[in-house]
Design a protein around this motif. Structure first.
Motif, PDB file in Angstrom:
ATOM      1  N   SER A 169       0.844  -1.195   0.000  1.00 47.75           N
ATOM      2  CA  SER A 169       0.000   0.000   0.000  1.00 47.75           C
ATOM      3  C   SER A 169       0.873   1.237   0.000  1.00 47.75           C
ATOM      4  O   SER A 169       2.049   1.196   0.357  1.00 47.75           O
ATOM      5  CB  SER A 169      -0.922   0.018   1.226  1.00 47.75           C
TER       6      SER A 169
ATOM      7  N   GLY B  46      -3.743   3.939   1.641  1.00 42.90           N
ATOM      8  CA  GLY B  46      -4.068   2.597   1.159  1.00 42.90           C
ATOM      9  C   GLY B  46      -3.906   1.554   2.254  1.00 42.90           C
ATOM     10  O   GLY B  46      -4.571   0.516   2.242  1.00 42.90           O
ATOM     11  N   SER B  47      -3.030   1.842   3.230  1.00 43.16           N
ATOM     12  CA  SER B  47      -2.864   0.902   4.349  1.00 43.16           C
ATOM     13  C   SER B  47      -4.140   0.759   5.155  1.00 43.16           C
ATOM     14  O   SER B  47      -4.408  -0.306   5.725  1.00 43.16           O
ATOM     15  CB  SER B  47      -1.712   1.354   5.251  1.00 43.16           C
TER      16      SER B  47
ATOM     17  N   THR C 224       4.043  -1.593   3.565  1.00 41.40           N
ATOM     18  CA  THR C 224       3.276  -0.350   3.556  1.00 41.40           C
ATOM     19  C   THR C 224       4.236   0.819   3.433  1.00 41.40           C
ATOM     20  O   THR C 224       5.312   0.816   4.030  1.00 41.40           O
ATOM     21  CB  THR C 224       2.432  -0.210   4.839  1.00 41.40           C
TER      22      THR C 224
END
Length: 228
Positions: free
Chosen positions: A104, A108-109, A153
């Protein structure tokens, strides 16, 4: 890619409100890996509105997206809709189940967390939203790129390029990754020393939070339950 080169499928999730550099930054680098095949997946093949005033056309839908070797979930102000959408979260879970790398950029994480993929993991996100990671059972680690098992991430926006180079080095070797970095002239020397709250003027950090992030943070917190 040569005829004998095994394809390496890279799947980026696209959604309205995406921060385009979260996607286009790492895509530019990852696309240069041997065998790389980049897929941009959305619920439907129709223009996706980015945060930069232009649209991106996905090249596949969830239904016809191939299995990812590397799955990447970018961030953006549209992340709230991703977290709230059962179909998108199921797509993330399904792809993650068979992916070699689950990754991500930026917020997005939080989508990875909402899909149940960050429980017990170390992770990062954009600095304005790291407080939300613990709601998914993750532990924030202060770094531009955090790798925990096969989950990687990256922090805010530009750190997606760093994560891409980490992956390239792991798959194709450091020398190849250095060649990609050189070819794309990734040699950042920003004109201002203000790229992270640790070094920026505290007054400017507070103002930016107030103007750009606090309302979004509160909005996200409304749909992410506190852990008991």
């Amino acid at each position: 890619m040569t005829d004998t080169q095994k394809p390496f499928h890279i799947v980026f999730l696209l959604f309205d409100g995406i921060t385009q550099l979260d996607f286009t930054g790492p895509a530019q680098f990852l696309a240069r890996m041997p065998g790389a095949v980049v897929h941009t997946a959305a619920k439907r093949i129709q223009p996706i509105e980015t945060d930069s005033g232009f649209a991106i056309l996905p090249n596949c839908s969830f239904a016809d997206c191939p299995q990812a070797d590397l799955l990447c979930i970018p961030g953006g102000f549209g992340t709230r809709d991703v977290i709230a959408d059962a179909e998108t979260l199921q797509f993330i879970r399904d792809q993650a189940a068979g992916a070699q790398y689950i990754t991500s950029v930026c917020t997005g994480s939080l989508a990875l967390g909402a899909a149940g993929l960050l429980e017990g993991k170390r992770a990062t996100s954009h600095w304005a939203y790291i407080s939300l990671l613990e709601r998914f059972g993750a532990t924030h680690e202060k770094a531009r790129v955090v790798k925990d098992g096969n989950i990687i991430t990256a922090g805010g926006v530009t750190s997606g390029i760093d994560f891409a180079l980490v992956v390239i080095a792991e798959i194709a070797g450091q020398k190849f990754a250095e060649s990609v970095q050189l070819g794309l002239e990734y040699d950042p020397h920003p004109p201002f020393h203000s790229g992270h709250p640790d070094v920026a003027d505290p007054e400017r950090v507070a103002l930016l939070r107030e103007r750009s992030y606090d309302a979004v943070l509160a909005n996200l917190a409304e749909i992410i339950p506190l852990r008991s």
